[in-house]
Design a protein around this motif. Structure first.
Motif, PDB file in Angstrom:
ATOM      1  N   ILE A 112       0.873  -1.185   0.000  1.00 32.01           N
ATOM      2  CA  ILE A 112       0.000   0.000   0.000  1.00 32.01           C
ATOM      3  C   ILE A 112       0.906   1.230   0.000  1.00 32.01           C
ATOM      4  O   ILE A 112       1.702   1.414   0.929  1.00 32.01           O
ATOM      5  CB  ILE A 112      -0.926   0.027   1.228  1.00 32.01           C
ATOM      6  CG1 ILE A 112      -1.749  -1.261   1.295  1.00 32.01           C
ATOM      7  CG2 ILE A 112      -1.848   1.242   1.186  1.00 32.01           C
ATOM      8  CD1 ILE A 112      -2.552  -1.413   2.570  1.00 32.01           C
ATOM      9  N   LEU A 165      -6.956   7.338   1.953  1.00 40.05           N
ATOM     10  CA  LEU A 165      -7.348   6.115   1.237  1.00 40.05           C
ATOM     11  C   LEU A 165      -6.610   4.903   1.803  1.00 40.05           C
ATOM     12  O   LEU A 165      -7.211   3.889   2.147  1.00 40.05           O
ATOM     13  CB  LEU A 165      -6.982   6.241  -0.249  1.00 40.05           C
ATOM     14  CG  LEU A 165      -7.994   6.818  -1.218  1.00 40.05           C
ATOM     15  CD1 LEU A 165      -7.362   7.011  -2.585  1.00 40.05           C
ATOM     16  CD2 LEU A 165      -9.207   5.900  -1.341  1.00 40.05           C
ATOM     17  N   GLY A 166      -5.285   5.008   1.858  1.00 44.63           N
ATOM     18  CA  GLY A 166      -4.465   3.858   2.243  1.00 44.63           C
ATOM     19  C   GLY A 166      -4.675   3.427   3.687  1.00 44.63           C
ATOM     20  O   GLY A 166      -4.550   2.238   4.001  1.00 44.63           O
ATOM     21  N   LEU A 199      -7.885   1.387   4.047  1.00 41.96           N
ATOM     22  CA  LEU A 199      -7.630   0.193   3.241  1.00 41.96           C
ATOM     23  C   LEU A 199      -6.747  -0.785   4.019  1.00 41.96           C
ATOM     24  O   LEU A 199      -7.056  -1.985   4.123  1.00 41.96           O
ATOM     25  CB  LEU A 199      -6.954   0.625   1.929  1.00 41.96           C
ATOM     26  CG  LEU A 199      -6.364  -0.424   1.021  1.00 41.96           C
ATOM     27  CD1 LEU A 199      -7.409  -1.408   0.563  1.00 41.96           C
ATOM     28  CD2 LEU A 199      -5.748   0.244  -0.197  1.00 41.96           C
ATOM     29  N   GLN A 213      -7.040  10.610   7.827  1.00 35.34           N
ATOM     30  CA  GLN A 213      -5.983   9.595   7.938  1.00 35.34           C
ATOM     31  C   GLN A 213      -6.193   8.857   9.261  1.00 35.34           C
ATOM     32  O   GLN A 213      -5.577   9.178  10.283  1.00 35.34           O
ATOM     33  CB  GLN A 213      -4.604  10.242   7.838  1.00 35.34           C
ATOM     34  CG  GLN A 213      -4.406  10.932   6.499  1.00 35.34           C
ATOM     35  CD  GLN A 213      -2.948  11.222   6.173  1.00 35.34           C
ATOM     36  OE1 GLN A 213      -2.035  10.636   6.739  1.00 35.34           O
ATOM     37  NE2 GLN A 213      -2.726  12.121   5.226  1.00 35.34           N
ATOM     38  N   CYS A 243      -2.485   4.433  -3.572  1.00 29.73           N
ATOM     39  CA  CYS A 243      -3.326   5.388  -2.824  1.00 29.73           C
ATOM     40  C   CYS A 243      -2.645   6.741  -2.706  1.00 29.73           C
ATOM     41  O   CYS A 243      -2.917   7.495  -1.765  1.00 29.73           O
ATOM     42  CB  CYS A 243      -3.617   4.834  -1.431  1.00 29.73           C
ATOM     43  SG  CYS A 243      -4.438   3.236  -1.458  1.00 29.73           S
ATOM     44  N   SER A 255     -13.149   9.166   1.173  1.00 28.73           N
ATOM     45  CA  SER A 255     -11.918   8.409   0.892  1.00 28.73           C
ATOM     46  C   SER A 255     -11.996   7.015   1.520  1.00 28.73           C
ATOM     47  O   SER A 255     -11.544   6.030   0.931  1.00 28.73           O
ATOM     48  CB  SER A 255     -10.679   9.171   1.356  1.00 28.73           C
ATOM     49  OG  SER A 255     -10.762   9.541   2.694  1.00 28.73           O
ATOM     50  N   ALA A 256     -12.604   6.905   2.703  1.00 24.84           N
ATOM     51  CA  ALA A 256     -12.714   5.584   3.345  1.00 24.84           C
ATOM     52  C   ALA A 256     -13.662   4.665   2.577  1.00 24.84           C
ATOM     53  O   ALA A 256     -13.472   3.451   2.540  1.00 24.84           O
ATOM     54  CB  ALA A 256     -13.194   5.744   4.785  1.00 24.84           C
ATOM     55  N   ALA A 302     -11.634   3.434  -0.186  1.00 23.03           N
ATOM     56  CA  ALA A 302     -10.631   2.522   0.369  1.00 23.03           C
ATOM     57  C   ALA A 302     -11.220   1.147   0.605  1.00 23.03           C
ATOM     58  O   ALA A 302     -10.598   0.120   0.292  1.00 23.03           O
ATOM     59  CB  ALA A 302     -10.100   3.093   1.684  1.00 23.03           C
ATOM     60  N   ASN A 303     -12.429   1.111   1.136  1.00 19.24           N
ATOM     61  CA  ASN A 303     -13.021  -0.194   1.442  1.00 19.24           C
ATOM     62  C   ASN A 303     -13.499  -0.911   0.181  1.00 19.24           C
ATOM     63  O   ASN A 303     -13.470  -2.144   0.114  1.00 19.24           O
ATOM     64  CB  ASN A 303     -14.118  -0.037   2.482  1.00 19.24           C
ATOM     65  CG  ASN A 303     -13.518   0.032   3.873  1.00 19.24           C
ATOM     66  OD1 ASN A 303     -12.925  -0.928   4.340  1.00 19.24           O
ATOM     67  ND2 ASN A 303     -13.608   1.181   4.513  1.00 19.24           N
ATOM     68  N   GLY A 349      -5.319   9.998  -5.182  1.00 23.96           N
ATOM     69  CA  GLY A 349      -5.515   9.445  -3.848  1.00 23.96           C
ATOM     70  C   GLY A 349      -5.952  10.487  -2.842  1.00 23.96           C
ATOM     71  O   GLY A 349      -5.841  11.686  -3.087  1.00 23.96           O
TER      72      GLY A 349
END
Lengths: 256, 114
Positions: free
Chosen positions: A35, A41-42, A45, A73, A127, A193-194, A197-198, B113
């Motif tokens: 990642i 995002l990351g 994830l 984050q 990400c 973003s989450a 990410a998921n 991102g």
């Protein structure tokens, strides 16, 4: 490595998922994911992959935690302000799942480190907020024939695709140039973003465990204002400088 | 962009049998830079997406020009990094005779991102 009784106890609820089962869980246990940037995002994830019992995560993220990171984050904490983000990523993920292995790199993706980072992974998640990093990672994934799940977002929209070199368009097919005027800082609500990410985590889990349909040759677009999801058919760009002659894969050697 | 839509409406011929109606939807960064997320254009039958761009951006702010368009041989066209989507499929922006009356064209600048 085989699943242990403890593994079965921890992952019991997801082993019940049709198509995943014991065999899929064992594949996850024996998989490694990279990642790059573990931020808005990351971070979520990495959290979902860790909770799902992926054997090993390689995390690359530079810089120290800032106040402006904290709205999205989710692996960063207030007591981490001013300290390296990657330390907090490791600590939070190990608290969540001490069974998994975590390798960290306190840098973002660069020409100098990209080969080593990608070579250690079965699957790569991109990400990063900068197109230079994303396109570099894409080039290396095409070169090493590694699958790449690419998630991105802007404001209340997100997009996602799964790139399999030789079988799908690559990221440079979608973005043949770095867009002008792009700034690293842009509007982000953490929940958007989450969400992306998921969705990316689900793509990775399906790909590694071998079930379900992937977003190959397809771009998923999510509009959080209207809650609409659209699937767009995407094509190779015949003049793509990275994968233009990538059918069959690996013909064109990108510059080293 | 509302002014832009009014301009396009005023230019529309009374008899438009050789024109098609295309709804252009702006996504991502383009959507944020524009006060309206979609514009209805009446264009010549057979027009490419590239050929929509000068009409679409007439009167638009410079920031939107920068995101969506570039010049090639003095002709304004869609920037290479912007994805053109007709209904639910990407299309080549320079290709003519693909757009049909009533089509929706989405223009998606790159996003990254978070």
């Amino acid at each position: 490595m085989e699943l242990t009784d403890r593994d079965r106890a921890i992952y019991e609820w997801q082993i019940w998922v049709n198509g995943l089962g014991d065999a899929g869980q064992q594949k996850l246990k024996n998989s490694t994911a990279l990642i790059t940037r573990v931020g808005g995002l990351g971070g979520p994830l990495a959290q979902s992959l860790a909770a799902a019992g992926l054997g090993k995560l390689i995390l690359a993220h530079g810089g120290n935690t800032k106040h402006s990171d904290l709205n999205r984050q989710i692996l960063q904490t207030h007591d981490q302000l001013g300290k390296p983000r990657i330390e907090s990523c490791r600590r939070r993920l190990m608290e969540l799942n001490p069974q998994i292995e975590i390798e960290t790199c306190g840098e973002n993706v660069t020409e100098a480190n990209v080969r080593g980072l990608v070579s250690g992974a079965d699957l790569v998640f991109d990400c990063a907020p900068l197109f230079e990093e994303r396109l570099l990672l894409n080039r290396e994934c095409v070169r090493q024939q590694k699958p790449l799940v690419d998630a991105a977002m802007f404001e209340m929209e997100g997009q996602l695709t799964t790139i399999i070199p030789g079988q799908t368009p690559c990221l440079a097919c979608l973005y043949p140039e770095i867009p002008p005027g792009w700034k690293r800082e842009f509007p982000v609500i953490g929940a958007v973003s989450a969400t992306m990410a998921n969705l990316a985590a689900l793509e990775g889990l399906k790909l590694l465990a071998g079930f379900g349909e992937l977003l190959t040759n397809t771009l998923l677009i999510f509009d959080a204002r209207s809650m609409d999801f659209r699937k767009i058919a995407i094509q190779h760009r015949p003049d793509c400088v990275v994968c233009g002659s990538c059918r069959p894969p690996g013909i064109q050697e990108p510059p080293s | 962009m509302p002014a832009l839509q009014a301009f396009h409406d005023s230019q529309r011929p009374l008899a438009s049998i050789f024109q098609v109606k295309i709804t252009v939807q702006l996504l991502g960064q383009a959507r944020q830079l524009s006060p309206t997320e979609q514009v209805i254009l009446h264009v010549e039958e057979g027009a490419s997406v590239d050929e929509l761009v000068p009409q679409l951006l007439a009167g638009a702010p410079d920031s939107l020009h920068l995101i969506l368009s570039e010049r090639s041989n003095e002709v304004q066209q869609l920037r290479r990094s912007v994805m053109a989507i007709r209904n639910n499929e990407t299309i080549e922006p320079s290709a003519r005779d693909l757009l049909k009356d009533g089509d929706e064209v989405s223009l998606l600048p790159p996003m990254s991102g978070g």
